[in-house]
Scaffold this active site. Sequence first.
Site, PDB file in Angstrom:
ATOM      1  N   GLU A   1      42.124  -7.746 -19.778  1.00  0.00           N
ATOM      2  CA  GLU A   1      41.636  -8.049 -18.522  1.00  0.00           C
ATOM      3  C   GLU A   1      40.746  -9.305 -18.316  1.00  0.00           C
ATOM      4  O   GLU A   1      39.695  -9.256 -18.794  1.00  0.00           O
ATOM      5  CB  GLU A   1      40.892  -6.738 -17.880  1.00  0.00           C
ATOM      6  CG  GLU A   1      41.965  -5.288 -17.958  1.00  0.00           C
ATOM      7  CD  GLU A   1      41.341  -4.346 -17.081  1.00  0.00           C
ATOM      8  OE1 GLU A   1      40.207  -4.587 -16.482  1.00  0.00           O
ATOM      9  OE2 GLU A   1      41.933  -3.305 -17.188  1.00  0.00           O
TER      10      GLU A   1
ATOM     11  N   GLU B   1      42.089  -0.221  -7.995  1.00  0.00           N
ATOM     12  CA  GLU B   1      40.878   0.196  -8.964  1.00  0.00           C
ATOM     13  C   GLU B   1      39.991   1.039  -7.799  1.00  0.00           C
ATOM     14  O   GLU B   1      40.150   0.686  -6.524  1.00  0.00           O
ATOM     15  CB  GLU B   1      39.935  -0.695  -9.374  1.00  0.00           C
ATOM     16  CG  GLU B   1      40.458  -1.800 -10.673  1.00  0.00           C
ATOM     17  CD  GLU B   1      39.525  -2.586 -11.009  1.00  0.00           C
ATOM     18  OE1 GLU B   1      39.341  -2.630 -12.167  1.00  0.00           O
ATOM     19  OE2 GLU B   1      38.707  -3.179 -10.131  1.00  0.00           O
TER      20      GLU B   1
END
Length: 278
Positions: free
Chosen positions: A145, A232
């Site tokens: 990420e 998220e």
Amino acid sequence: SAKNLGRGRIVTFDSALEQRRRDDMMMEQYLRKTLETEGIEVFYQPLVRTIDQTICGVEALARWSSSPLGRVPPDVFIPIAEKAGLIDMLGLQVLRKAIQATTAWPDVGVCVNVSPVQLQDNGFAHEVEAILTEAGIDPGRLTLEITEGVLISHPEQALKAITALKGLGVGVALDDFGTGFASIGMLRRFAFDRVKVDKSLVAALDTEQDAAAVLQATIALARAMGISVTVEGVETELQAGAASLYGCDVMQGYLYSKPMSEAEMMERYFTKWKSVSQ
Ligand code: C2E
Ligand code: MG
Ligand code: MG
Ligand code: MG
């Protein structure tokens, strides 16, 4: 008098800066010690596939506590590690532990955060390759990420690093999407496999009128380019409902689970698998 007040304020400002610098230096020393003893912990948070609500992966998140300082959050110690030249060591320690944990789990993926500083090191992809080879794990199970900052500040270097990582078969995700300047064009240019929509976009669903339209458009654009979308910070059923209605592929958030230790992860989610496979 005004003059005295002015001087007093300058003195206060100076000593606050001075204090801050001393705190940072102290933290840096403790962090260095922790790193030398491989003492950074890694917690894991489940990633939940929208269509069937199964766990398709985990995000590895660094945790640090030291006896004098107690638990220090990553938003505090990661920037200190970056400034102190310790982030390469920290990042590789997290990666090694996360890959090691993943080898003991069923066929789920693992996402590991990478600092922009790490990407500027030409040897980074080689380090990743060495860790994967040593663990004997399928590179396709790892996703790294990356946040957008490095794409803007060092685009050429970032492209080189990302290309090398993709060459290994590792996935690459753009983290915290929707908070800054990263554009749809950048998703394409850097050929991201996934985008992680920042939790602030989800949180805004509760307070801002246009938030639903923004979330919907963000998910739709990424999906139109064939990029898998993770949302998220999903904390409520309502937020999960919206994200899934708009077509997000994967959800992550306290609604499903907080980040937990490797042992807890094993016990709560993978014990059954373990007993079946042994
Ligand atoms: P991130 O990569 O965006 O990670 C997601 C953060 O959101 C994590 O915070 C996670 O605990 C938190 N979170 C998950 N679900 C929810 C939710 O439903 N609501 C809310 N409010 N928060 C949720 P954490 O663990 O404190 O990490 C903060 C940031 O620190 C990460 O953001 C990442 O940028 C950085 N970080 C953590 N570990 C590492 C690491 O090993 N290396 C690097 N370079 N950065 C790391
Ligand atoms: Mg992340
Ligand atoms: Mg994020
Ligand atoms: Mg972040």
